[in-house]
Write an enzyme that holds these catalytic residues in place. Structure first.
Site, mmCIF file in Angstrom:
data_model
loop_
_atom_site.group_PDB
_atom_site.id
_atom_site.type_symbol
_atom_site.label_atom_id
_atom_site.label_comp_id
_atom_site.label_asym_id
_atom_site.label_seq_id
_atom_site.Cartn_x
_atom_site.Cartn_y
_atom_site.Cartn_z
ATOM 1 N N LYS A 190 0.868 -1.178 0.000
ATOM 2 C CA LYS A 190 0.000 0.000 0.000
ATOM 3 C C LYS A 190 0.903 1.226 0.000
ATOM 4 O O LYS A 190 1.941 1.225 0.690
ATOM 5 C CB LYS A 190 -0.890 -0.029 1.255
ATOM 6 C CG LYS A 190 -1.871 1.139 1.349
ATOM 7 C CD LYS A 190 -2.790 1.011 2.558
ATOM 8 C CE LYS A 190 -3.827 2.130 2.604
ATOM 9 N NZ LYS A 190 -4.758 2.005 3.738
ATOM 10 N N SER A 242 -9.761 2.061 2.860
ATOM 11 C CA SER A 242 -8.900 2.858 2.013
ATOM 12 C C SER A 242 -7.847 2.040 1.255
ATOM 13 O O SER A 242 -7.264 2.549 0.309
ATOM 14 C CB SER A 242 -8.184 3.908 2.873
ATOM 15 O OG SER A 242 -7.291 3.266 3.789
ATOM 16 N N SER A 274 -9.995 -0.317 7.079
ATOM 17 C CA SER A 274 -9.415 -0.233 5.732
ATOM 18 C C SER A 274 -8.726 -1.477 5.205
ATOM 19 O O SER A 274 -8.319 -1.500 4.049
ATOM 20 C CB SER A 274 -8.429 0.925 5.656
ATOM 21 O OG SER A 274 -9.128 2.111 5.474
HETATM 22 N N1 GLN Z 1 -13.182 4.437 6.435
HETATM 23 C C1 GLN Z 1 -12.556 4.841 7.656
HETATM 24 C C2 GLN Z 1 -12.069 6.274 7.529
HETATM 25 O O1 GLN Z 1 -12.291 6.859 6.510
HETATM 26 C C3 GLN Z 1 -11.422 3.918 7.975
HETATM 27 C C4 GLN Z 1 -10.208 4.193 7.169
HETATM 28 C C5 GLN Z 1 -9.038 3.346 7.562
HETATM 29 O O2 GLN Z 1 -9.172 2.315 8.213
HETATM 30 N N2 GLN Z 1 -7.854 3.819 7.181
HETATM 31 O O3 GLN Z 1 -11.508 6.814 8.437
#
Ligand code: GLN
Length: 457
Positions: A80, A155, A179
């Site tokens: 990532k 994400s 995410s």
């Molecule tokens: N969707 C959540 C956010 O936007 C989690 C994102 C994540 O785990 N990095 O904060």
């Protein structure tokens, strides 16, 4: 029809490399070719490192030939784009870091490099890991390989889609509130968010430091366990890293399920879950039952507090973490600034996208003098209540099961104008990030191992 290399699981790849069925060079070349032909329609990768991957594969072949290879040597994978990689761009999905090449490797990167694993490239992601659909990336949305009109989740959407489309056998991810788990679920693969502190956060660009955790995507649980064996462990460069000894995560994979107590939280099986999602969870649970597990109804009464407390704590921490991106040290700098203040303002205004700005504003407001107790402190208290729910539940059950998110993959654009409906995607995942924060003893009485409170002047 003979099986192609991208259809192999990790154990099969390990055997094939050792038996000389194929070389690390051939394996890496196979994946680079797939990326070259297929990624234009999926957008999983921000950067592909053809040369670096080939050189690492060449080294891996030498170690394999010399008989001093690690179990993971020669298996290519993707990172990532939140993990700093020495010499390869690390953008975090943002225009702000579009020109950033890290001078060092994250600990996770270093560990996998030492094991002899070639890096295919860096995968697309929501900007600074904020999102649940991969639509907030500066590099455009990632497409779900099963239906390119739909999102892969976020994400870590690029990593999930890359593994689902077999453009990498394995990819790393990070999970602050869901995410890893949500995109794994939306693309039909397996992802693991380890316990906070189990995998080093050093060199993983911080979003919300008390919630962030690195982990991995792969085809199934066995593959995830194999790679976790290489990734996990204490890191003195990460003050929140766990000193607890690591285990062999593959050791219990074949353990019978007889007598396993599976907790089903009432709050995770309510009307918010789509009927189709609920039905597939129920059928999985029936399988567990048939294999001897016991289904136990439990309660996590404070589940509904997870979203409000997360959406205060995460923005608060991100507003502090992202304050270092000011156009001075590294990252985007605006053209011809009139003075220092103009440079700060325009560099940040141009470099960050709208979701990131929204969260910086919420977080800065919540941490400002006069509001700290009303918002941030209150959110921390809710966090404690959420943690207590889990502690009580685990006194009675071995594992907790439920849906990952309320829906299957939604259409690209469907939720992008409605942040609240997007935030609801993580309703079942983010509570555990809130519950599992830990600190080494010297930080015990502090909220974070760094100063976070802001004051308005
Ligand atoms: N969707 C959540 C956010 O936007 C989690 C994102 C994540 O785990 N990095 O904060």
């Amino acid at each position: 029809m003979t099986k192609e290399l991208h259809q192999y699981g990790i154990r099969e790849l390990q055997t094939g490399l050792r038996d000389g069925q194929f070389s690390a060079g051939e394996l890496t070349e196979h994946f680079l070719r797939r990326i070259d032909t297929l990624d234009a329609s999926l957008n999983c990768y921000i950067t592909v490192d053809n040369e670096g991957a080939r050189a690492a594969a060449n080294n891996a072949d030498q170690c394999l030939a010399a008989g001093n290879a690690d179990p993971m040597t020669g298996i290519p994978y993707a990172h990532k784009d939140i993990f700093c990689t020495d010499g390869i761009k690390t953008s975090c999905g943002s225009k702000m870091l579009d020109n950033f090449v890290s001078p060092y490797d994250a600990t996770v990167v270093e560990k996998l490099k030492q094991a002899g694993m070639p890096i295919l490239g860096k995968t697309n992601m929501d900007e600074f890991a904020m999102g649940s659909s991969n639509e907030s990336s500066f590099y455009g949305p990632v497409k779900n390989p099963w239906d390119t009109g739909r999102v892969p989740g976020g994400s870590s959407g690029g990593s999930a889609a890359a593994v689902a489309a077999r453009l990498a056998p394995i990819a790393t991810g990070s999970d602050t509130g869901g995410s890893i788990r949500q995109p794994a679920s939306l693309t039909g693969i397996t992802g693991i968010k380890p316990t906070y502190g189990r995998v080093s956060r050093f060199g993983m660009i911080a979003y919300a430091s008390s919630l962030d955790q690195g982990g991995v995507f792969a085809r199934d649980a066995a593959d995830c366990a194999l790679i976790l064996n290489t990734m996990a462990g204490f890191d003195e460069k990460d003050s929140t890293s766990s000193e607890q000894a690591t285990e062999d995560y593959t050791a219990n994979l074949a353990q019978p399920l007889q007598g396993l107590r599976i907790g089903l939280p009432a709050q995770y099986f309510d009307d918010a879950v789509d009927a189709g999602v609920a039905a597939s969870i129920r059928s999985a649970l029936d399988q567990y039952k048939a294999l001897g597990a016991e289904l136990v109804d439990i309660k996590l009464p404070n589940t509904k507090l997870a979203i409000p407390s997360y959406y205060l704590i995460a923005p608060a921490e991100c507003s502090a973490n992202l304050s270092r991106l000011d156009g001075v040290r590294y990252g985007h700098r605006c053209e011809d600034p009139a003075d220092l203040e103009d440079m700060y303002k325009r560099s940040r205004a141009e470099g960050f996208g709208s979701e990131v700005k929204r969260r910086i504003m919420v977080g800065t407001y919540a941490l400002s003098a006069g509001y700290y107790d009303a918002y941030y402190l209150k959110a921390q208290k809710l966090r404690r209540m959420i943690k207590d729910d889990f502690v009580a539940a685990f006194a009675d059950v071995d594992v907790i099961m439920g849906p990952v998110s309320p829906t299957t993959a939604f259409k690209i654009g469907e939720k992008s104008d409605d942040p609240v409906s997007m935030y609801l995607q993580d309703i079942y995942t983010l509570a555990i990030n809130l519950a599992s924060c830990r600190h080494r003893p010297r930080y015990q009485n502090q909220a974070f191992p760094f100063q976070i409170q802001y004051h308005w002047h």
